[in-house]
Enzyme design. Structure first.
Site, PDB file in Angstrom:
ATOM      1  N   GLU A   1     -43.898 -26.680 -24.286  1.00 51.30           N
ATOM      2  CA  GLU A   1     -44.875 -27.202 -25.231  1.00 51.30           C
ATOM      3  C   GLU A   1     -46.020 -27.809 -24.436  1.00 51.30           C
ATOM      4  O   GLU A   1     -45.814 -28.402 -23.372  1.00 51.30           O
ATOM      5  CB  GLU A   1     -44.274 -28.285 -26.128  1.00 51.30           C
ATOM      6  CG  GLU A   1     -43.318 -27.763 -27.158  1.00 51.30           C
ATOM      7  CD  GLU A   1     -42.913 -28.850 -28.143  1.00 51.30           C
ATOM      8  OE1 GLU A   1     -43.206 -28.682 -29.340  1.00 51.30           O
ATOM      9  OE2 GLU A   1     -42.323 -29.849 -27.708  1.00 51.30           O
TER      10      GLU A   1
ATOM     11  N   GLU B   1     -32.204 -28.614 -30.929  1.00 51.33           N
ATOM     12  CA  GLU B   1     -33.480 -27.955 -30.623  1.00 51.33           C
ATOM     13  C   GLU B   1     -33.726 -28.035 -29.128  1.00 51.33           C
ATOM     14  O   GLU B   1     -33.495 -29.079 -28.498  1.00 51.33           O
ATOM     15  CB  GLU B   1     -34.630 -28.622 -31.381  1.00 51.33           C
ATOM     16  CG  GLU B   1     -35.985 -28.015 -31.092  1.00 51.33           C
ATOM     17  CD  GLU B   1     -37.121 -28.677 -31.862  1.00 51.33           C
ATOM     18  OE1 GLU B   1     -38.266 -28.619 -31.384  1.00 51.33           O
ATOM     19  OE2 GLU B   1     -36.870 -29.255 -32.938  1.00 51.33           O
TER      20      GLU B   1
END
Length: 398
Positions: free
Chosen positions: A164, A159
């Site tokens: 974020e 990932e």
């Protein structure tokens, strides 16, 4: 998005869950991303009025249908494909979180959207970038990220979280996930403080066979050597995701208040650049050489270069157009116009014309366009260019 960390208490919880955390601190890097020797392999500029389903699929519900209850992060929203939650307008993708108590008979009080390019668009080595702005709201967790396509379950698939940020924090974060031990998540991250995430910024990641580097506004945030066997999944093909969660572990379990919603994450574009091949670079160099030779030859044979062009006026006209009027010049064959939303003219569009009054169509509303022009003469098939005009700009308001 899959990881679960926000505080020392959260980290302790994760250790108990057999997750491996590498908190190595990497120095900030002063170098910047240069795409001049790259080309756009794929992009979505979010034109039109609907999400392009040739590229994206909406994931729906609470994650149960995908085998990840509440998306593996205790998220408290229900994802939909409704226009109220995911829409495209004025050249921008909108992902909107809403407060909708007991949505559609469920026990979820929030709705939002999560889209992905799985089985439609994948990216490998090269540079992936998006231009994004997000809300600063307690309990909201927007993300731009990627998951590996090697067929393994998470975290063995790998990932890469390009962006974020959560709650009202003033930092943005980028993270890599990989599995030193099968089934055990190892993650490493970097943060940049003092970023006004409610304004437009670019967030990107560059990968080749040896390194992975995150960028904020094309300035490096952190880099990793990914040549080891335990990081093999970070060298695989990936698909892209964009979503905005409500609650969840990374947000510390905080939930948005009804008064703070709706809140919208906006995306101007998503682009995937790859390095130009040696053949492509050689062809470009040859073309530049030919142009230089042509200019020199015609000049030496008595052809006078055109003077410097002048943009007499630049106006926004209705239906997302701009009208360019050039000052009349004697003894020129035509004009070359370049325009771009980047003031450094990265990713420009060129239009050749013999007219002094030119209308450019299909522009993006609320974007500022930078424009320059030059004149040229054509003699015996050779073009001789004059100097570029001064750059002018116009905002597309209508």
């Amino acid at each position: 998005m899959k990881k679960l960390f926000a505080s020392i208490i959260t980290v302790a919880t994760l250790l108990a869950a057999a997750m491996c955390i590498n908190t190595t601190v990497f120095a900030d890097y002063s170098y910047t991303m240069d795409v001049s020797n790259m080309k756009i392999q794929w992009s979505d500029e979010f034109t039109g009025n609907t999400l392009n389903t040739d590229y994206w699929t909406c994931q729906l519900g609470n994650g149960n249908a995908y085998g990840v209850w509440e998306w593996g992060n205790n998220e408290k929203q229900y994802y939909t494909s409704r226009e109220q939650n995911v829409s495209v307008s004025n050249g921008v993708l909108n992902i909107t979180a809403r407060y909708e108590p007991s949505y559609n008979g469920t026990n979820y009080n929030y709705t939002s959207a999560r889209i992905r390019t799985a089985d439609k668009v994948t990216v490998g080595n090269g540079y992936v970038e998006a231009r994004i702005k997000v809300p600063s709201v307690r309990g909201v967790w927007p993300a731009f990220w990627m998951l590996g396509t090697n067929g393994e379950n998470w975290p063995d698939c790998g990932e890469i979280d390009i962006l974020e940020t959560w709650n009202t924090n003033t930092f943005v974060q980028s993270t890599i996930h990989y599995s030193k031990t099968p089934g055990v998540d190892t993650y490493e991250y970097r943060q940049r403080n003092g970023v006004d995430k409610t304004e437009w910024h670019t967030y990107g990641v560059y990968r080749d066979d040896t390194t992975l580097t995150f960028y904020v506004d094309r300035t490096a945030l952190g880099t990793w050597d990914i040549t080891s066997d335990e990081m093999a999944e970070l060298r695989d093909e990936y698909y892209l995701l964009l979503n905005m969660a409500c609650g969840g572990n990374l947000a510390g379990g905080a939930l948005p208040s009804a008064s703070d919603l709706p809140a919208t994450m906006q995306v101007d574009y998503v682009r995937y650049y790859v390095n130009k091949t040696a053949e492509e670079l050689a062809a470009e160099n040859q073309q530049n050489t030919n142009t230089t030779t042509a200019v020199t030859t015609t000049t030496e044979t008595g052809v006078t270069k055109p003077g410097r062009a002048v943009i007499k006026s630049l106006k926004n006209v209705k239906k997302k157009k701009m009208k360019i009027t050039l000052k009349k010049m004697k003894s020129v064959t035509g004009y070359q116009i370049r325009y771009c939303v980047n003031k450094k003219f990265q990713g420009y569009t060129t239009k050749n014309t013999k007219k002094r009054n030119v209308t450019i169509k299909k522009l993006k509303k609320n974007k500022t366009y930078y424009v320059k022009a030059r004149a040229y003469k054509k003699v015996n098939g050779m073009k001789t260019y004059g100097k570029w005009s001064k750059v002018k700009k116009v905002k597309i308001k209508k």
